[in-house]
Design a protein around this motif. Sequence first.
Motif, short mmCIF file in Angstrom:
data_model
loop_
_atom_site.label_atom_id
_atom_site.label_comp_id
_atom_site.label_asym_id
_atom_site.label_seq_id
_atom_site.Cartn_x
_atom_site.Cartn_y
_atom_site.Cartn_z
N MET A 86 -55.11 -16.07 -53.86
CA MET A 86 -56.09 -15.60 -52.89
C MET A 86 -56.79 -16.77 -52.18
SD MET A 86 -56.47 -12.36 -52.29
CE MET A 86 -58.15 -12.26 -51.71
N GLY A 87 -56.80 -16.70 -50.85
CA GLY A 87 -57.49 -17.70 -50.05
C GLY A 87 -56.71 -18.96 -49.78
N LEU A 88 -55.54 -19.11 -50.39
CA LEU A 88 -54.77 -20.34 -50.21
C LEU A 88 -53.97 -20.31 -48.90
CD1 LEU A 88 -53.32 -21.04 -53.78
CD2 LEU A 88 -55.43 -21.90 -52.75
N ARG A 89 -53.82 -21.48 -48.29
CA ARG A 89 -52.92 -21.63 -47.15
C ARG A 89 -51.51 -21.83 -47.69
NH1 ARG A 89 -53.21 -26.07 -42.26
NH2 ARG A 89 -53.12 -27.49 -44.03
N VAL A 90 -50.56 -21.07 -47.14
CA VAL A 90 -49.21 -21.06 -47.69
C VAL A 90 -48.19 -21.09 -46.55
CG1 VAL A 90 -49.92 -19.74 -49.72
CG2 VAL A 90 -49.03 -18.52 -47.71
N LEU A 91 -46.97 -21.46 -46.91
CA LEU A 91 -45.80 -21.25 -46.06
C LEU A 91 -44.92 -20.21 -46.72
CD1 LEU A 91 -44.81 -24.88 -44.97
CD2 LEU A 91 -46.10 -23.18 -43.68
N VAL A 92 -44.30 -19.37 -45.90
CA VAL A 92 -43.42 -18.33 -46.42
C VAL A 92 -41.98 -18.81 -46.31
CG1 VAL A 92 -42.64 -15.94 -46.17
CG2 VAL A 92 -45.04 -16.52 -45.72
N ARG A 93 -41.23 -18.68 -47.41
CA ARG A 93 -39.80 -18.98 -47.37
C ARG A 93 -39.11 -17.86 -46.58
NH1 ARG A 93 -37.06 -20.37 -52.88
NH2 ARG A 93 -38.04 -18.41 -53.49
N PRO A 94 -38.55 -18.16 -45.42
CA PRO A 94 -38.02 -17.08 -44.58
C PRO A 94 -36.70 -16.51 -45.06
CG PRO A 94 -37.75 -19.19 -43.46
CD PRO A 94 -38.56 -19.45 -44.70
N CYS A 95 -35.89 -17.30 -45.77
CA CYS A 95 -34.61 -16.83 -46.28
C CYS A 95 -34.80 -16.38 -47.73
CB CYS A 95 -33.56 -17.93 -46.21
SG CYS A 95 -31.93 -17.46 -46.83
N MET A 96 -34.73 -15.07 -47.96
CA MET A 96 -35.05 -14.49 -49.26
C MET A 96 -33.79 -13.93 -49.90
SD MET A 96 -38.63 -12.61 -48.22
CE MET A 96 -39.80 -13.47 -47.15
N ARG A 97 -33.74 -13.95 -51.22
CA ARG A 97 -32.54 -13.58 -51.98
C ARG A 97 -32.85 -12.34 -52.84
NH1 ARG A 97 -29.76 -18.61 -52.11
NH2 ARG A 97 -28.04 -17.64 -53.24
N PRO A 130 -47.91 -22.31 -51.74
CA PRO A 130 -49.12 -23.04 -51.33
C PRO A 130 -48.76 -24.45 -50.87
CG PRO A 130 -49.49 -21.90 -53.40
CD PRO A 130 -48.02 -21.78 -53.11
N VAL A 131 -49.46 -24.93 -49.84
CA VAL A 131 -49.17 -26.25 -49.31
C VAL A 131 -50.48 -27.01 -49.14
CG1 VAL A 131 -49.13 -25.34 -46.94
CG2 VAL A 131 -48.04 -27.54 -47.45
N MET A 143 -42.51 -25.45 -39.26
CA MET A 143 -41.64 -26.10 -40.24
C MET A 143 -40.62 -25.21 -40.95
SD MET A 143 -42.58 -29.21 -39.97
CE MET A 143 -41.79 -29.98 -41.38
N PRO A 144 -40.95 -24.01 -41.40
CA PRO A 144 -40.07 -23.34 -42.37
C PRO A 144 -38.63 -23.16 -41.94
CG PRO A 144 -42.21 -22.28 -42.36
CD PRO A 144 -42.22 -23.26 -41.22
N CYS A 145 -38.38 -22.57 -40.78
CA CYS A 145 -37.02 -22.23 -40.40
C CYS A 145 -36.18 -23.47 -40.09
CB CYS A 145 -37.03 -21.27 -39.21
SG CYS A 145 -35.38 -20.71 -38.75
N THR A 146 -36.67 -24.33 -39.19
CA THR A 146 -35.85 -25.46 -38.77
C THR A 146 -35.66 -26.48 -39.89
OG1 THR A 146 -37.83 -26.47 -37.80
CG2 THR A 146 -36.37 -25.30 -36.32
N ASN A 288 -38.44 -28.16 -52.20
CA ASN A 288 -38.28 -29.56 -51.79
C ASN A 288 -39.02 -29.84 -50.50
OD1 ASN A 288 -36.62 -30.03 -53.96
ND2 ASN A 288 -34.71 -30.01 -52.79
N LEU A 289 -38.89 -28.92 -49.54
CA LEU A 289 -39.55 -29.11 -48.24
C LEU A 289 -41.07 -29.20 -48.40
CD1 LEU A 289 -39.45 -29.24 -45.16
CD2 LEU A 289 -39.36 -26.73 -45.13
N ILE A 290 -41.64 -28.35 -49.21
CA ILE A 290 -43.09 -28.41 -49.46
C ILE A 290 -43.47 -29.78 -50.02
CG2 ILE A 290 -45.00 -27.44 -50.79
CD1 ILE A 290 -44.02 -25.57 -48.61
N THR A 291 -42.67 -30.28 -50.95
CA THR A 291 -42.94 -31.60 -51.54
C THR A 291 -42.89 -32.70 -50.48
OG1 THR A 291 -42.05 -30.92 -53.68
CG2 THR A 291 -42.15 -33.28 -53.24
N TYR A 292 -41.89 -32.65 -49.60
CA TYR A 292 -41.78 -33.67 -48.56
C TYR A 292 -43.02 -33.65 -47.65
CZ TYR A 292 -36.76 -33.18 -49.72
OH TYR A 292 -35.55 -33.08 -50.35
N ILE A 293 -43.49 -32.45 -47.32
CA ILE A 293 -44.68 -32.33 -46.47
C ILE A 293 -45.89 -32.93 -47.17
CG2 ILE A 293 -46.32 -30.69 -45.45
CD1 ILE A 293 -43.90 -28.81 -44.99
N GLU A 294 -46.08 -32.55 -48.42
CA GLU A 294 -47.28 -32.99 -49.15
C GLU A 294 -47.26 -34.50 -49.40
OE1 GLU A 294 -48.56 -28.92 -51.49
OE2 GLU A 294 -47.41 -30.41 -52.60
N ARG A 295 -46.10 -35.09 -49.50
CA ARG A 295 -46.00 -36.54 -49.72
C ARG A 295 -45.97 -37.32 -48.42
NH1 ARG A 295 -41.19 -36.82 -54.34
NH2 ARG A 295 -42.42 -36.00 -56.10
#
Length: 333
Positions: A86-97, A130-131, A143-146, A288-295
């Motif tokens: 709750m209240g966190l800023r997040v990115l959504v993984r667009p490709c879901m399984r 969360p990011v 960021m997410p799709c590309t 991995n993408l979230i990690t690259y952004i945060e670093r």
Amino acid sequence: MKAVVTTGQGGYEKLVYTDVPLPSLAAGDVLLQVLASSVNPTDINTRIGWYGDGGWQQTTPFPLIQGTDCCGRVVAVTNPEHQPLMGLRVLVRPCMRPRGFPSMDNVWLGSDFDGAFAQFVTAPASEVFPVNSAWSDAELGTMPCTFGTAENMLHRANLVAGEHVVVTGASGGVGSAVVQLAKRRGAFVTAICGRAKMAQVAALGADRVLARDGDDLAGLPAHMADLVVDNVAGPSFALMLKLIKSGGRYVTSGAIAGPQVSLDLRTLYLNNISLLGCTTWAEPVFANLITYIERGEIRPMLVKTFALQDMAQAQREFLNKTHVGKFALVPPQ
């Protein structure tokens, strides 16, 4: 809430900015206030019917709220264990399984069900990440799709440090992301793009930049690359295949210049080349993408921000292809 609803295949008149009900939550879902999304080729290709009568993987469920990218804030949850979101800023993984990662079955936000071209969207809690970043909402929303698509191709192709990768369409959203992500992995990058955009692509870190309409391409030596990342295809496909070393790889997730290509099977089998088609994302890709952004290991490619109601204008400018990067879309807050 306000949303842009794509009512069917056709022109810009099919993009209707209107009031729609708030989305309902299923068990395990979270409700997100959309902070930013962005324009992707899939949005336009779906609207104009480029994928054919079957739509994107399956019949497109018009009327549809598109929007594959989502930077949002969690405003409601259905399960108590998801309360920490709750209240966190997040990115959504667009490709879901939906059947889990052992299956290649996949569904996409904004293509197979309602997406982020709205003030609010729902997603399974397992698909929100969360990011922790100083980037703006609009930057994160590009960021997410590309970048996810680019990272998935490099992951599937197992690009490693010291390898030589050729990237076509390197000024596009996915192509420019591939350049950054390949350099992050320690590869030598030859990037191909329009002449007017060569300096911008070089600034992303490409080791060599070639004009797609120049004589340099014809003079490239055969068997020079370990990997070709090609989202252009069309007439240049045969040349790209000849650039690959014996045992090398060719990977694609698109066909900007046309999906029909000429393939000499002798080039393929005599050189032991692996062809990889990538739509379904591997499990590590988005984390991995979230990690690259945060670093701070990659940087956003935000070119311009539009209000959500200006969707048609954003798509028109996108199709002009005078930019390097992405257009963000921001709904009313």
